[in-house]
Motif scaffolding. Structure first.
Motif, PDB file in Angstrom:
ATOM      1  N   HIS A  39      54.931 -38.253  64.261  1.00  0.00           N
ATOM      2  CA  HIS A  39      55.353 -36.843  64.165  1.00  0.00           C
ATOM      3  C   HIS A  39      54.219 -35.926  64.620  1.00  0.00           C
ATOM      4  O   HIS A  39      54.405 -35.069  65.503  1.00  0.00           O
ATOM      5  N   PHE A  40      53.044 -36.124  64.058  1.00  0.00           N
ATOM      6  CA  PHE A  40      51.925 -35.242  64.399  1.00  0.00           C
ATOM      7  C   PHE A  40      51.334 -35.556  65.768  1.00  0.00           C
ATOM      8  O   PHE A  40      50.787 -34.667  66.425  1.00  0.00           O
ATOM      9  N   LYS A  41      51.465 -36.771  66.216  1.00  0.00           N
ATOM     10  CA  LYS A  41      51.076 -37.119  67.592  1.00  0.00           C
ATOM     11  C   LYS A  41      51.894 -36.287  68.577  1.00  0.00           C
ATOM     12  O   LYS A  41      51.350 -35.692  69.516  1.00  0.00           O
ATOM     13  N   ALA A  42      53.200 -36.243  68.356  1.00  0.00           N
ATOM     14  CA  ALA A  42      54.083 -35.495  69.244  1.00  0.00           C
ATOM     15  C   ALA A  42      53.766 -34.001  69.221  1.00  0.00           C
ATOM     16  O   ALA A  42      53.778 -33.329  70.262  1.00  0.00           O
ATOM     17  N   ILE A  43      53.465 -33.472  68.032  1.00  0.00           N
ATOM     18  CA  ILE A  43      53.134 -32.051  67.912  1.00  0.00           C
ATOM     19  C   ILE A  43      51.807 -31.762  68.601  1.00  0.00           C
ATOM     20  O   ILE A  43      51.664 -30.767  69.324  1.00  0.00           O
ATOM     21  N   SER A  44      50.833 -32.635  68.405  1.00  0.00           N
ATOM     22  CA  SER A  44      49.530 -32.457  69.043  1.00  0.00           C
ATOM     23  C   SER A  44      49.646 -32.407  70.555  1.00  0.00           C
ATOM     24  O   SER A  44      48.983 -31.595  71.222  1.00  0.00           O
ATOM     25  N   GLU A  65      47.941 -26.984  73.022  1.00  0.00           N
ATOM     26  CA  GLU A  65      46.484 -27.065  73.055  1.00  0.00           C
ATOM     27  C   GLU A  65      45.865 -26.337  71.868  1.00  0.00           C
ATOM     28  O   GLU A  65      44.641 -26.395  71.677  1.00  0.00           O
ATOM     29  N   LYS A  66      46.686 -25.645  71.088  1.00  0.00           N
ATOM     30  CA  LYS A  66      46.176 -24.911  69.938  1.00  0.00           C
ATOM     31  C   LYS A  66      45.607 -25.872  68.888  1.00  0.00           C
ATOM     32  O   LYS A  66      46.125 -26.985  68.709  1.00  0.00           O
ATOM     33  N   PRO A  67      44.550 -25.464  68.178  1.00  0.00           N
ATOM     34  CA  PRO A  67      44.070 -26.269  67.058  1.00  0.00           C
ATOM     35  C   PRO A  67      45.159 -26.428  66.003  1.00  0.00           C
ATOM     36  O   PRO A  67      45.883 -25.470  65.698  1.00  0.00           O
ATOM     37  N   ILE A  68      45.266 -27.619  65.462  1.00  0.00           N
ATOM     38  CA  ILE A  68      46.287 -27.919  64.452  1.00  0.00           C
ATOM     39  C   ILE A  68      45.607 -28.302  63.145  1.00  0.00           C
ATOM     40  O   ILE A  68      44.699 -29.130  63.118  1.00  0.00           O
ATOM     41  N   ILE A  69      46.063 -27.671  62.064  1.00  0.00           N
ATOM     42  CA  ILE A  69      45.651 -28.057  60.718  1.00  0.00           C
ATOM     43  C   ILE A  69      46.851 -28.730  60.070  1.00  0.00           C
ATOM     44  O   ILE A  69      47.932 -28.124  59.939  1.00  0.00           O
ATOM     45  N   LEU A  70      46.701 -29.990  59.703  1.00  0.00           N
ATOM     46  CA  LEU A  70      47.753 -30.697  58.997  1.00  0.00           C
ATOM     47  C   LEU A  70      47.878 -30.132  57.579  1.00  0.00           C
ATOM     48  O   LEU A  70      46.901 -29.642  57.013  1.00  0.00           O
ATOM     49  N   TYR A  71      49.072 -30.231  57.016  1.00  0.00           N
ATOM     50  CA  TYR A  71      49.289 -29.703  55.659  1.00  0.00           C
ATOM     51  C   TYR A  71      49.995 -30.767  54.824  1.00  0.00           C
ATOM     52  O   TYR A  71      51.182 -31.026  55.001  1.00  0.00           O
ATOM     53  N   ASN A  72      49.229 -31.395  53.956  1.00  0.00           N
ATOM     54  CA  ASN A  72      49.768 -32.455  53.105  1.00  0.00           C
ATOM     55  C   ASN A  72      50.001 -31.912  51.704  1.00  0.00           C
ATOM     56  O   ASN A  72      49.053 -31.582  50.986  1.00  0.00           O
TER      57      ASN A  72
END
Length: 293
Positions: free
Chosen positions: A120-125, A129-136
């Motif tokens: 899921h997060f691979k696809a979003i990344s 190109e924007k920095p991504i902060i995961l939210y658990n």
């Protein structure tokens, strides 16, 4: 990613009595935070009642905050969900020109495997190109993304720059801090643990209570970043009661009650959330009054 080190806040969405968005109060809230030390602002997070905000309202809210901020602090926009293709479509559709990063929540309700989280997060990344902060936040999503999966994502994708960890799980925080790659940000999503996590090597907090007491809570986080535990805990002890109180019933009803007592915005929330109970409201009012003194 020094721009996301320190105290960020997950802004509420102020509503008028008819439950339309109160843009005047939202502008006031933004200015109050920037003027009192908040390092960056998070738009359309859980605390913003994102589940009940329409796409049109989200665009209007974002535009309002961008205008009010006027490039004074970084902005992070919440874009997440349990439909990976829909999240990617939203990222590609929205104008992110004035957005410094994306906060993306772990898929909720569907309860993916750890490999599902990774993909899921691979696809979003790969979609931005924007920095991504995961939210658990397993208390809301029904399943925990473990430290191994988070670290795997951090190592594999350069634009996954941090994680907002909100499981109130000290062991998982410590695993992340121990094993994270250099430069990866472990950000507390738990106000009650924020100082301890920052002292242990975390990057700070994305706070709820911080938007009501930005001066004090940003000072607390700065103490953590400088290793000043005695000074930090002196502030923490002053705020402990209100931190517990705002999460006693539901978020953001608690913090909106604080903000109403401070004269910043109203305490209206959209169903299925309801306002804080009379007893909780009284307890909060007593705290706000005594804290001023």
């Amino acid at each position: 990613m020094q721009k996301f080190v320190g105290m960020g806040v997950a802004l509420v969405t102020p509503f008028k009595e008819d439950l339309s968005v109160d843009f005047k109060a939202l502008t006031h809230l933004v200015n109050f935070n920037i003027e009192n030390g908040t390092r960056y602002l998070v738009i359309n997070g859980t605390t913003a009642e994102s589940a009940t905000i329409s796409l049109e309202e989200k665009l209007q809210i974002t535009a309002c905050i961008v205008a009010a901020t006027a490039n004074r602090v970084p902005l992070v926009l919440g874009i997440g969900g349990n439909n990976t293709l829909a999240v990617i479509e939203e990222i590609k559709t929205l104008d992110l020109t004035h957005i410094d990063g994306v906060l993306s929540v772990v898929p909720y309700y569907t309860k993916p495997t750890q490999e599902g989280f990774y993909q899921h997060f691979k696809a979003i990344s790969e979609a931005t190109e924007k920095p991504i902060i995961l939210y658990n936040v397993p208390g809301r999503t029904a399943k925990n993304m473990d430290a191994f999966t988070t670290i795997r994502l951090a190592k594999d994708f350069k634009n996954i720059v941090g994680v907002k960890e909100a499981g109130n799980n000290m062991q998982q925080y410590l695993e992340l801090l121990k094993n994270k790659p250099a430069g990866f940000l472990v950000i507390s999503g738990d106000d009650d643990l924020a100082l301890g996590i920052t002292l242990a090597g975390g990057a700070g907090v994305i706070s709820v209570i911080g938007q009501a007491y930005p001066k004090e809570f940003s000072q607390l986080i700065n103490c953590g970043l400088k290793g000043e535990n005695k000074e930090g805990y002196a502030i923490h002890f002053r705020l402990m009661t209100i931190i517990d109180a705002i999460f006693e019933e539901n978020n953001p009803a608690g913090v909106k009650t604080v903000l109403k007592e401070l004269g910043i915005c109203g305490n209206e929330v959209r169903l299925p959330l309801v306002k804080a109970s009379a007893q909780l409201g009284e307890n909060i009012a007593n705290f706000v009054s005594s804290f001023k003194a």
